[in-house]
Enzyme design. Sequence first.
Site, PDB file in Angstrom:
ATOM      1  NE  ARG A 171      -2.393  -1.346   3.583  1.00 39.58           N
ATOM      2  CZ  ARG A 171      -2.400  -2.559   4.160  1.00 39.58           C
ATOM      3  NH1 ARG A 171      -2.965  -3.585   3.528  1.00 39.58           N
ATOM      4  NH2 ARG A 171      -1.865  -2.736   5.352  1.00 39.58           N
ATOM      5  CB  ALA A 202      -7.945  20.152 -12.462  1.00 39.97           C
ATOM      6  CG  ASP A 203      -6.690  24.995 -17.675  1.00 42.65           C
ATOM      7  OD1 ASP A 203      -7.864  24.898 -18.101  1.00 42.65           O
ATOM      8  OD2 ASP A 203      -5.814  25.655 -18.260  1.00 42.65           O
ATOM      9  CB  ALA A 249      -4.786  31.112 -17.059  1.00 43.40           C
ATOM     10  CB  CYS A 262      -1.245  21.007 -11.283  1.00 44.74           C
ATOM     11  SG  CYS A 262      -0.999  22.761 -11.581  1.00 44.74           S
ATOM     12  CG  HIS A 302      -9.713  25.960 -12.097  1.00 45.64           C
ATOM     13  ND1 HIS A 302      -8.960  25.295 -11.152  1.00 45.64           N
ATOM     14  CD2 HIS A 302      -8.826  26.361 -13.049  1.00 45.64           C
ATOM     15  CE1 HIS A 302      -7.688  25.294 -11.510  1.00 45.64           C
ATOM     16  NE2 HIS A 302      -7.583  25.922 -12.671  1.00 45.64           N
ATOM     17  CB  ILE A 303     -14.350  26.075 -16.632  1.00 51.18           C
ATOM     18  CG1 ILE A 303     -14.557  24.555 -16.709  1.00 51.18           C
ATOM     19  CG2 ILE A 303     -14.436  26.691 -18.028  1.00 51.18           C
ATOM     20  CD1 ILE A 303     -15.945  24.153 -17.175  1.00 51.18           C
ATOM     21  CE1 TYR A 304      -7.423  30.274 -14.660  1.00 51.20           C
ATOM     22  CE2 TYR A 304      -7.067  28.219 -15.842  1.00 51.20           C
ATOM     23  CZ  TYR A 304      -6.720  29.104 -14.836  1.00 51.20           C
ATOM     24  OH  TYR A 304      -5.658  28.812 -14.009  1.00 51.20           O
TER      25      TYR A 304
END
Length: 319
Positions: free
Chosen positions: A181, A223-224, A318, A201, A262-264
């Site tokens: 593990r 997370a883009d 971005a 990220c 997220h969404i820019y």
Amino acid sequence: MSRNEEQYLNLARRILETGASKMDRTKTGTHSIFGAQMRFDLSEGFPLLTSKKVAFGRIKSELLWFLRGDNNIRFLLQHHNHIWDEWPFKKWVESNEYKGPDMTDFGLRTQKDPIFAEQYKEQKKIFVDRILNDDEFSKKFGTIGDVYGKLWRHWPDANDDGSVDQITRLINEIKVNPNSRRLILTAWDPETTPFATLPSCHVMSQFYVVDGKISLQMYQRSADYFLGVPFNIASYSLLLSMVAAQTGLEVGEFIHTIGDAHIYNNHVDQIKEQLSKPTHKLPTLKLNPDVKSIFDYEMSDIKLENYIHEDVIKAPIAV
């Protein structure tokens, strides 16, 4: 529609419809949710999105770059991969050595000012040429800090007597102790993270072996969703496939767990366009079976068959 791709599109809708409006480091603004998970069964096909074209060649070269333990973008540029250019470029134009036109907030200004966009292209070309051809310049401005591959292959040893090669240790442990593990790969070092050009990220992965199959769960802090996540899904699915090939196991699931998804704001129109597109059967990944070490893969050893897709949908990054 593929179940693998459907969950990506459904989560995109959820972010658009329920995401909180948040400002961010890049000053772009986002629709954001916290805590999401997708599961991709690789027996159903390789999860490269088909509702838009995703550049698999860039995914391959980036992963090979990681596996080299490299943190200088020269290798990527030699493979015509520019996905990491902006952050080292920013370091250069903010330095005392830069003598060109003001590049402050270039990521946003290029979208609004055509004249500035041309100036940016000129300076970017100069930057890329110097990274490729000037060793001293490349060493000073081409690195992104201790992230990803550098930490995968050269984690600083606490005893100051070398470094830890996490990939080699991981593969050896899977071979001798598949029920462990502790099959962990990490890219988050609290000591060096503040000095990275862009802190990692996708920060931690865990491998899991059962019934002759190996699966991988990756945690991504940020997370883009439109530009980054399609790459991340394919990249870690490729890594899982390569580890499976080197350990004699079948491929199971890639499980993608996300913190801030997220969404820019300047990607909303693009992802809505993607949501309107049809999807296609997922492609098939083919790895060269003659490759004896995960570190020996070349671009030509990794192939994708029957990748049917919609058109490219471009969006600004971005920074």
